[in-house]
Each structure stands twice: as C-alpha cells, then as structure tokens.
Design a protein around this motif. Structure first.
Motif, short mmCIF file in Angstrom:
data_model
loop_
_atom_site.label_atom_id
_atom_site.label_comp_id
_atom_site.label_asym_id
_atom_site.label_seq_id
_atom_site.Cartn_x
_atom_site.Cartn_y
_atom_site.Cartn_z
N MET A 135 0.83 -1.21 0.00
CA MET A 135 0.00 0.00 0.00
C MET A 135 0.86 1.25 0.00
O MET A 135 0.47 2.29 -0.54
CB MET A 135 -0.90 0.04 1.24
CG MET A 135 -1.95 -1.02 1.32
SD MET A 135 -3.08 -0.68 2.69
CE MET A 135 -1.94 -0.61 4.07
N VAL A 136 2.02 1.17 0.64
CA VAL A 136 2.84 2.37 0.82
C VAL A 136 4.15 2.29 0.04
O VAL A 136 4.91 3.26 0.04
CB VAL A 136 3.14 2.58 2.32
CG1 VAL A 136 1.85 2.75 3.10
CG2 VAL A 136 3.97 1.43 2.90
N ALA A 137 4.43 1.17 -0.60
CA ALA A 137 5.72 0.99 -1.27
C ALA A 137 5.52 0.59 -2.72
O ALA A 137 4.62 -0.18 -3.06
CB ALA A 137 6.55 -0.07 -0.55
N ASP A 138 6.38 1.15 -3.60
CA ASP A 138 6.39 0.74 -5.00
C ASP A 138 7.10 -0.59 -5.18
O ASP A 138 6.86 -1.32 -6.13
CB ASP A 138 7.10 1.79 -5.85
CG ASP A 138 6.32 3.10 -5.92
OD1 ASP A 138 5.09 3.03 -6.08
OD2 ASP A 138 6.94 4.17 -5.79
N LYS A 139 8.00 -0.88 -4.25
CA LYS A 139 8.78 -2.12 -4.33
C LYS A 139 9.14 -2.54 -2.91
O LYS A 139 9.38 -1.69 -2.03
CB LYS A 139 10.05 -1.91 -5.16
CG LYS A 139 10.89 -3.17 -5.34
CD LYS A 139 12.03 -2.93 -6.33
CE LYS A 139 13.04 -1.94 -5.83
NZ LYS A 139 14.21 -1.79 -6.74
N VAL A 140 9.15 -3.85 -2.65
CA VAL A 140 9.52 -4.39 -1.35
C VAL A 140 10.65 -5.40 -1.55
O VAL A 140 10.55 -6.29 -2.41
CB VAL A 140 8.32 -5.07 -0.65
CG1 VAL A 140 8.75 -5.69 0.67
CG2 VAL A 140 7.19 -4.07 -0.42
N THR A 141 11.70 -5.24 -0.77
CA THR A 141 12.84 -6.15 -0.83
C THR A 141 13.01 -6.84 0.52
O THR A 141 13.02 -6.16 1.56
CB THR A 141 14.13 -5.39 -1.18
OG1 THR A 141 13.94 -4.66 -2.39
CG2 THR A 141 15.30 -6.36 -1.35
N VAL A 142 13.13 -8.14 0.50
CA VAL A 142 13.31 -8.92 1.73
C VAL A 142 14.67 -9.62 1.67
O VAL A 142 14.98 -10.30 0.68
CB VAL A 142 12.19 -9.97 1.91
CG1 VAL A 142 12.43 -10.79 3.18
CG2 VAL A 142 10.83 -9.30 1.96
N HIS A 143 15.48 -9.41 2.70
CA HIS A 143 16.72 -10.17 2.87
C HIS A 143 16.57 -11.02 4.12
O HIS A 143 16.18 -10.50 5.17
CB HIS A 143 17.93 -9.24 3.02
CG HIS A 143 18.29 -8.52 1.77
ND1 HIS A 143 17.83 -7.24 1.48
CD2 HIS A 143 19.05 -8.90 0.71
CE1 HIS A 143 18.30 -6.86 0.31
NE2 HIS A 143 19.05 -7.84 -0.19
N THR A 144 16.88 -12.30 4.03
CA THR A 144 16.67 -13.16 5.19
C THR A 144 17.66 -14.32 5.18
O THR A 144 18.10 -14.79 4.11
CB THR A 144 15.23 -13.70 5.22
OG1 THR A 144 15.02 -14.44 6.43
CG2 THR A 144 14.92 -14.58 4.03
N ARG A 145 18.00 -14.74 6.39
CA ARG A 145 18.83 -15.94 6.55
C ARG A 145 18.32 -16.70 7.76
O ARG A 145 18.17 -16.14 8.85
CB ARG A 145 20.29 -15.55 6.75
CG ARG A 145 21.21 -16.75 7.00
CD ARG A 145 22.64 -16.31 7.22
NE ARG A 145 23.34 -17.19 8.16
CZ ARG A 145 24.32 -16.81 8.96
NH1 ARG A 145 24.72 -15.55 8.95
NH2 ARG A 145 24.89 -17.68 9.77
N ARG A 146 18.04 -17.95 7.55
CA ARG A 146 17.52 -18.80 8.61
C ARG A 146 18.63 -19.14 9.60
O ARG A 146 19.76 -19.45 9.20
CB ARG A 146 16.96 -20.09 8.00
CG ARG A 146 16.60 -21.18 8.97
CD ARG A 146 15.22 -21.04 9.50
NE ARG A 146 14.91 -22.10 10.45
CZ ARG A 146 13.71 -22.29 10.98
NH1 ARG A 146 12.71 -21.50 10.66
NH2 ARG A 146 13.49 -23.25 11.83
#
Length: 638
Positions: A135-146
C-alpha cells in the motif's frame, strides 16, 4: 559468481488478495508497520524458543530486537529483526502463496464486506498482513537468513504479479523488509513514513506491548550545532498481563485486545486474573463485542495464546479453553511449565486441566455478572455468542447449571425481549412444574403452530427456540432448577383445564373417548404408512389436527440434520392428534359412523394429515396427490 535470479509468479489467489489489499482493504495505511513489526516479533519468539528447547540450543539470544531504519535519500524504510529468519522455500511458501484453506471464501467475504474495519479484521485473521506493505511501497525487498544455515536469500517484488528470488551472501541471521516508499500523498492517505514522529506515533499506537525492543536511530543537533544520533527504544515492552489491574487503563486493555485479536471494536468484557500457589499463572482474557466471521466454520481456531515465563509457546492453545468458548481471546502466562511442552502433552497435563477449569469458571462467572448488572450489554453478547455457548450444554457437563443460567431465549411472554430460564421459572403459574418450549425455524412459524393454541388460550408461557442447536441441547438437559424441560410438540400434554378455564371432569373425558372409539383406530389403520397412532388432543383449540412425537422421539428437524451429516436414521412415525371439538373432526366422526366404507373418508383422512404436516412446516410425502385431493374436494363443495 553472481547467483542466478529466478522470476516466479504469485499464486492466482495471492494476486487477487494483493490487489484488494493495495486498492480497497485498509482504510488506514498506517497498519502496514504494525503488521511488519508483528511478523518480526513472531520471528524473535520462534528463535528464542528454538534456542532454549530445539535444534538451535546455544544460539546467542542476548540482544533480540527489532530495528527501524530510515534512509531519506533512498526513500526507504527497513524493518529488521535478528529472529529465526527464513529459507528460500519458506519465502516462496509464506509470501508467494497463501498456504491456507478457505482462501477463496476469504476473498468473497472481503469483496462483499462494505465495512472497512471488518475487512481489515479479515485480513489480520488470515495472517497475510505482509501484503499491506505494498500500500505504501512501489517495491519491497526482503533479505533473510535462517538461523542454523550459512546462506541467505533475497526476495523482491513490485506487488503486480511476480517476484524475484535469489541467493544472497553475507547476510546476518534474521530478516529485513525494505520498503521503497511511495511519495507522501495526504489525499490518498499516504503519510510521510520517513518522519520520525510519524513512526513513533504508529509504534506507540499499535506495537507498544510487543515484548521485544523496537529501536530506531534518532538524530538531533547538540549545543555545538553538530548532528548527533543515538538508538532509542520506541515501545514500553511491559507485558500488560503482568501488571496489577489497578495500574492498567481501559485504553491500554483495548489496545492490547486489538493487537492480539485484529478486532477493531473494544471488547465487551476484560478478565484479568492471577493465580498463586502450587501452579502460578497470569491470564488476561477478553470477551469480544462481535463474533468473528468464521466462528461457526470448521476452520475456526479456538484457544488462547500460551506463554511460559513470558516466552511465547503457541497460539490457539485448545487445552486452555473449550471449543464452545473459542471466541474468547487473550493470553495465559504459566510459570511452571516446561518450555518444550507440546499440544499433545498439554491435553493430558493435570495442571493445565486445572487452569482450564478455573478459566472457564471465570469466563462464565463474568458473563453471569454482566447478565445481572448490565442486561442490555449481555443481550448483545448473547446475540453474538449464544449459539456457541449452547454448544457447551452438549460438551461440558461440569458446567451445565452455570450455562443454563446464561441461556437467553425468546418466549411468548414478551414479543420484543428475550428471557432467561430463571426469569421463566419466577413467572410460572401456580402448580406448574414444567418449562414448556417449542422449536422451529422462525419465531413466526413457532407462534403460529397449532401446538401453541391451548397454551396461548390458558396463559402458559412457552420458550421459542429457533437455533438449530436448540433441537439438540434440550434433549440433553433434563431439567433446570428442578423443573423438567418439555416440548409442547412431544408426548402427552394435559393442562387440566378447558380453554374457558373450567376444569374437565373424568366423566367428560370418558364420554369423549367413547364418542371417538370407532374413528380413532380406523384412522390409525388408514394412515398407518405415515403415523403410528391417532388420538384426541388437549393442546388444540382452533386447528383440526396437529402432529406430535413421542416423548423420546427424534424431532423431524433433528432427523434432517443427522441425515445431512451422512448419518443413517430410521424413519420415525409420529402421532396425529385430533381436536374433538373442531367441526371438521366432528363431521368426520358422524360420516364414519354412518358409512365407514365411504371412499371419500380415506381422502379426507389424508387431507387432515397433510394439512397438519404443512402447519408445522413439514414436507408432504406426495405433494401432487395432496393437491389433487384438495382440488377435487373443493370442486365438489361449489
């Protein structure tokens, strides 16, 4: 070598949900930050639990926290946690698809709903609040490490129809969600989410009770006009249930309730309790004001959140709350359980069973107090949850009396108000020792039933029960406060008075039986395919006939319910009762006495039976034959 980038399509239902979330669901776009912080908090809970009891034992959990990072030049806001993290497969399953049954039904309910608060609640209950970021972002980036793995993953999408996913090196354990923010637009409800004051406001409103610190770098200019920054914790982190009730405001209770329930209405009742002794625990329970949309679906979750010494253990702990109280929300924090306790162990744990009993009594007691002190508020709660509470009459024999005290039902006493069983008993006529009731699909159908006639004429109050579950619990509960519950459509009813108030003598009864001695067995034989007996009635004043069951027969409605559930049910023949004073019945008696073999008499008998069946809302065995017989006899009268 750079890792390869995969482009994957969102699941079709996920795309629909994304469009709804972005364009029409949330009226308040601030919600996105609450949802992302809540997800981060869950990840920290899971890491702590795994570090204490699971395969990640020994992992450093000394500084678990959530960070909010603002980059004004890049116009990004990042929500970062050092929690459990995700693998590549976790990302695809949790974000690329909605791994829940009933998604299509959810989408339909969202589309049909015209109430923004309701739709926000629907989204929250299905745990897909991550999508609100778009709703508020043109693009979403997720960085994750288990935690426990060496490699990380990057996920990125503009929320349109696809996302990219690739391996990422040198990532810390945990997850960061970076939002490439849209420009502020007050007309579209988009605030400046890079503003420190706005972020503080949102965190305070929605996430103040998160148990983990939510940190953000704050900047100011010192006395020497030099820019200075420091990490500031934005939330109080105080577990509301651990504080004395006298120190908690109603506003704080309401905010906490909204946080754990995703309900935008304040609760109808708050129950804050602490038990000390051999088994210590704290509980903060809420009775909602409004039933969730899935309260009566098979997928409805029951139970409250379980913590052990403020360590989150599980959501929806069924062992702490019976199914009929599944609408109760809240937290139970036990001090003496093992952290690695499972749902299976909880079901058989004696201490947990003791907690459950006390919680149930506390909830039922709170409802009883509400009933006594605020009848109007109680009526609204009963309208929302009464059907679920009546399930307890089938499941919880230990609390039958307490549940019966809570039952509220329509009755013939007042067309506008419901009554309790206690109030019914207090109004009973002198000498009456039975609580009379009649079940049916609607109040109008029950009120117009022939079974009501004598009771209305003689001033006896009758409970009007129209919930499907009423068909079941009234047969399971033998009495209330020593007064037997009796259906006026089953068994023999002898009100021991005529309609005008004169008591009928034994001689009158004997004469009446003699007058119909020939007709009744003939009718029983004639209608033997449909009824097991034809007898005279004392419950009719204006109708010619009605159909009743034996005292222990299954009702036709209950029989249909069992068949709909796939259970094989033998056909139950019922009893046809005749009004001995009705002109049609007296004329039939006279005609039978004159010529018992007249062909028209059998047709009249069928019409009487069919009319009685229709009057109670039943289904004719042969509608076409009934219509033909009725048409023929009407034609002959003209």
């Amino acid at each position: 070598m750079p890792s390869s980038v995969e482009t994957l399509e969102f699941q079709a239902e996920t795309r629909q949900l994304l469009r709804l979330v972005i364009h029409s669901i949330y009226s308040n776009k601030d919600i996105f930050l609450r949802e992302l912080i809540s997800n981060a908090s869950d990840a920290l809970d899971k890491l702590r639990l795994e570090s204490l009891t699971g395969s990640l034992a020994g992992v450093d959990i000394s500084d678990l926290h959530i960070s909010l990072e603002v980059d004004r030049d890049a116009r990004t806001l990042t929500v970062r946690d050092n929690g459990i993290g995700m693998t590549r497969d976790d990302l695809v399953e949790l974000i690329g698809t909605i791994a829940k049954s009933g998604t299509a039904g959810l989408l339909e309910k969202i589309k049909e709903s015209k109430d923004a608060a309701t739709t926000e609640s629907l989204i929250g209950q299905f745990g897909v609040g991550f999508y609100s970021a778009f709703m508020v972002a043109d693009k979403v980036t997720v960085h994750t490490r288990r935690a426990g793995t060496d490699s990380g993953t990057q996920w990125e999408s503009d929320g349109e129809g696809s996302y990219t996913i690739q391996a990422a090196d040198d990532l810390p354990v945990g997850t960061s969600v970076t939002l490439h923010l849209k420009p502020a637009d007050s007309e579209d409800g988009l605030a400046d989410y890079l503003s420190e004051s706005k972020i503080r406001q949102i965190v305070k409103r929605y996430s103040d009770f998160i148990r983990w610190p939510i940190r953000m770098a704050t900047e100011w200019t010192d006395a020497d006009d030099e820019a200075t920054s420091d990490l500031d914790t934005l939330n109080s982190m105080k577990a509301l249930w651990a504080r004395p009730r006298s120190e908690v405001t109603e506003h704080e209770y309401n905010e906490f309730y909204q946080q754990i329930s995703h309900d935008w209405l304040p609760p109808a009742e708050t129950i804050h309790m602490r038990a000390e002794g051999t088994f210590e625990y704290e509980a903060l329970l809420f009775i909602p004001s409004q039933a969730p949309f899935d309260l009566y679906s098979r997928e409805s979750k029951s139970g409250v959140q379980l913590y052990v010494k403020r360590v989150f253990i599980m959501d929806d702990c069924e062992a702490l709350m019976p199914n009929y109280l599944r609408f109760v929300k809240g937290v139970v924090d036990a001090h003496d359980l093992s952290l690695n306790v499972s749902r299976e162990l909880l079901q058989h744990d004696r201490q947990i069973q003791g907690v459950r009993r006390r919680l149930v009594k506390k909830v039922l007691g709170a409802l009883k107090d509400m009933q006594a002190k605020d009848a109007e508020r109680y009526t609204k709660v009963w309208d929302q949850f009464g059907r679920a509470l009546k399930e307890g009459l089938l499941e919880d024999t230990d609390n039958t009396e307490a549940l019966l005290e809570l039952v509220s039902a329509a009755s013939t006493h007042d067309p506008a108000k419901t009554t309790t069983l206690r109030e019914y008993v207090e109004r009973m006529k002198d000498g009456q020792d039975t609580i009379y009731y009649l079940t049916g699909e609607t109040r109008a159908m029950v009120e117009n039933s022939p079974h009501m006639e004598a009771f209305a004429a003689k001033g006896y109050e009758v409970l009007i029960l129209t919930d499907p579950i009423d068909e079941v619990w009234v047969d399971q509960v033998p009495a209330f406060d020593g007064h037997r519950l009796q259906s006026i459509a089953k068994g023999q009813v002898d009100l021991d008075e005529s309609a005008d108030g004169d008591k009928e003598t034994d001689a009158d009864k004997a004469q009446r039986e003699q007058d119909f001695a020939a007709l009744l067995p003939w009718l029983t034989t004639t209608l033997s395919d449909h009824v097991k007996q034809v007898r005279l009635s004392s419950r009719l004043t204006t109708s010619a006939a009605c159909i009743v069951g034996d005292a222990h027969d299954v009702t036709p409605t209950l029989e249909k319910m069992y068949r709909a559930m796939g259970q094989q049910m033998p056909t139950v023949k019922r009893i046809l009762e005749l009004n001995p004073t009705h002109p049609l019945i007296t004329a039939l008696r006279t005609a039978h006495h004159a010529d018992a073999e007249a062909p028209a008499l059998k047709e009249i008998a069928e019409l009487i039976y069919g009319s009685a069946l229709l009057a109670e809302g039943g289904d004719l065995p042969d509608p076409a034959r009934f219509t033909r017989l009725l048409t023929d006899h009407l034609t002959r009268t003209l």
